[in-house]
Scaffold this active site. Structure first.
Site, short mmCIF file in Angstrom:
data_model
loop_
_atom_site.label_atom_id
_atom_site.label_comp_id
_atom_site.label_asym_id
_atom_site.label_seq_id
_atom_site.Cartn_x
_atom_site.Cartn_y
_atom_site.Cartn_z
N ARG A 79 32.05 37.40 10.88
CA ARG A 79 31.13 38.34 11.54
C ARG A 79 31.82 39.00 12.75
NH1 ARG A 79 26.97 35.20 13.48
NH2 ARG A 79 27.31 35.72 15.66
N TYR A 132 22.71 64.78 11.67
CA TYR A 132 22.33 64.21 10.38
C TYR A 132 20.90 63.66 10.52
CZ TYR A 132 21.77 60.39 7.09
OH TYR A 132 21.25 59.52 6.17
N ASP A 216 30.10 62.45 16.60
CA ASP A 216 30.12 62.11 15.17
C ASP A 216 31.17 63.00 14.50
OD1 ASP A 216 29.64 61.96 12.41
OD2 ASP A 216 27.55 61.38 12.73
N LYS A 241 31.64 58.76 3.74
CA LYS A 241 31.90 60.15 3.31
C LYS A 241 33.39 60.33 2.99
CE LYS A 241 27.62 60.36 4.53
NZ LYS A 241 26.60 60.05 3.57
C1 LIG Z 1 27.24 63.31 9.77
C2 LIG Z 1 26.70 61.98 9.35
N1 LIG Z 1 26.67 60.97 10.23
C3 LIG Z 1 26.19 59.76 9.89
C4 LIG Z 1 25.67 59.51 8.64
C5 LIG Z 1 25.13 58.14 8.31
O1 LIG Z 1 26.07 57.43 7.56
P1 LIG Z 1 25.75 56.20 6.59
O2 LIG Z 1 24.95 56.73 5.44
O3 LIG Z 1 27.10 55.69 6.21
O4 LIG Z 1 24.97 55.20 7.38
C6 LIG Z 1 25.68 60.52 7.69
C7 LIG Z 1 25.14 60.28 6.34
O5 LIG Z 1 24.91 61.19 5.56
C8 LIG Z 1 26.21 61.80 8.05
O6 LIG Z 1 26.24 62.82 7.18
#
Ligand SMILES: Cc1ncc(COP(=O)(O)O)c(C=O)c1O
Length: 427
Positions: A79, A132, A216, A241
């Site tokens: 962990r 997102y 992000d 992604k």
């Molecule tokens: C720009 C962005 N940040 C964060 C996330 C969240 O990621 P996760 O689905 O791996 O939790 C996404 C998911 O689509 C995203 O497109």
């Protein structure tokens, strides 16, 4: 004694590039029977050489003491850390030119753990929009009952817009975090990272606490954008992604300085948002081809976006090279080294036309997510961003006519042919 992992970054004076280091950095085959690829370390716990070593390792992993120079912190319990996560963490940090990276069980786990490490009840998170959909929900709804408020701004290149969000935030409490997503999902709007950092510094002097700047970097990083170089404290990822890149795992990461990562790492160990060995191994595999995949997908995206731009049934294509107005255009040149391959476009007509187009696609798959080898299409307003209030969606341009494409590595002619036939069958 915990052995340091190998970290050969040079041949003589020649500095090796990330593309090369992704195949070797941080793993010594001779420690694993000569296996060229790291084994998957399916173990929850690690044997200590002695009780004293166990005591020391616990001190290191909890941050109570630093290991002696040149010595790794030692493995304790999966962990907290394990070899498969450490290999990928080392490689990801070297890609971004950062001191440290830590992996998480999802992109949302990376974002949530970072926010919770730096926000306290009474604080305010100021953030760019669009985010997102899941991140928007996290900051505007999930954190509110914990006494953490949020204020959004939708023009990330306007000093006045960001300032006014910071002023509104200050009225509501201490602004401890500025969270930005650039380019944004799904409209590819940009946020000026250096400008945000300058305003964070200014606010820090005023309220005696500098907000951290967390970016992000899912849409372009680490190949086409390195936010830390522009002043961000954190580069956050959904590794699900582009980095994972095959639509076969869920993972996230936070990248930054050792000091800024430390509290996030401690919280990760405490609440258990670490990534499992198998997914880490798959990420290591994926990092080897990351730049190849992103470069090819970029070329494909340029072909599809170019076709859409000239089509009479398309009203707008939100593709970064098509930006017309300064300062966004100048910012794109300054902050990004490639356009990425996820973009949206607005179709002429309403939701009916958008759905007809999506239902007619034959090569593109109708699915959410992005950054995989296969091309995907989705309708953000009805899917990923359906939880975002209509008023916010309208303001940020996530409309019923908006379709998001994530372009993969297929042959570009096939992708253009698919989009062409789907538009032909759209009323
Ligand atoms: C720009 C962005 N940040 C964060 C996330 C969240 O990621 P996760 O689905 O791996 O939790 C996404 C998911 O689509 C995203 O497109």
């Amino acid at each position: 004694m915990a052995k340091p992992r190998p970290s050969k970054t040079h041949i003589g004076n020649h500095e090796l590039k990330p593309e090369t280091l992704m195949l070797s950095y941080g793993y010594d085959p001779m420690l694993s029977e000569g296996a060229v690829k790291p084994p998957v370390f399916l173990t929850s716990t690690f044997v200590f050489g002695s009780a004293e070593e166990g005591r020391d390792f616990f001190d290191y992993v909890s941050g109570r003491r630093q290991p002696p120079a040149g010595q790794a912190a030692g493995l304790v319990y999966s962990r907290f850390n394990h070899p498969n996560s450490e290999i990928v963490e080392d490689r990801l940090s070297i890609y971004e030119g950062a001191e440290a990276a830590i992996l998480f069980s999802s992109g949302m786990a990376a974002i949530a753990t970072t926010l919770l490490a730096y926000a306290r009840p009474g604080d305010v998170i100021v953030h760019s929009q669009p985010l997102y959909g899941g991140t928007e929900t996290l900051v505007s709804r999930t954190l509110a009952p914990f006494g953490i408020a949020s204020v959004g701004f939708s023009n990330g290149v306007s000093e006045a817009a960001i300032r006014s969000a910071l002023e509104a935030g200050q009225k509501a409490g201490r602004v401890s975090i500025i969270l930005i997503e650039t380019p944004s999902n799904p409209t590819n709007t940009l946020v000026d990272i250096a400008l945000v950092r300058r305003l964070a510094n200014e606010l820090g002097r005023m309220q005696d606490h500098r907000p951290i700047v967390a970016c992000d970097n899912t849409m372009l990083g680490p190949v086409f954008q390195r936010p830390l170089a522009h002043g961000a404290d954190f580069s956050l990822y959904s590794l699900t992604k582009y980095v994972g890149g095959h639509s076969d795992l869920i993972a996230g990461a936070a990248v930054g300085s050792k000091a800024s990562i430390a509290p996030v790492k401690a919280l990760r160990g405490s609440i258990g948002t670490q990534l499992d060995p198998h997914s880490c191994w798959m990420l290591g595999r994926s990092l080897e081809t990351l730049s190849l995949r992103m470069e090819r997908a970029n070329m494909n995206a340029a072909a599809v976006a170019g076709f859409l731009r000239d089509h009479p049934k398309v009203s707008k294509v939100h593709f970064l090279p098509f930006l017309e107005d300064d300062p966004s255009r100048a910012l794109y040149a300054r902050q990004c080294s490639g356009a990425g391959s996820t973009f949206s476009f607005d179709i002429v007509g309403g939701e009916q036309a958008a759905f007809a187009f999506l239902n007619a696609l034959q090569v593109f798959k109708l699915a959410v997510s992005l950054g995989g080898t296969e091309s995907l299409a989705s309708h953000p307003a009805a899917m990923t961003h359906s939880g975002v209030p209509l008023e916010v969606r309208t303001r940020i341009g996530v409309l019923e006519t908006t379709i998001r494409l994530s372009i993969g590595v297929e042959h570009p002619d096939d992708l253009v042919a698919d989009v062409a036939q789907a538009l032909a069958r759209t009323p």
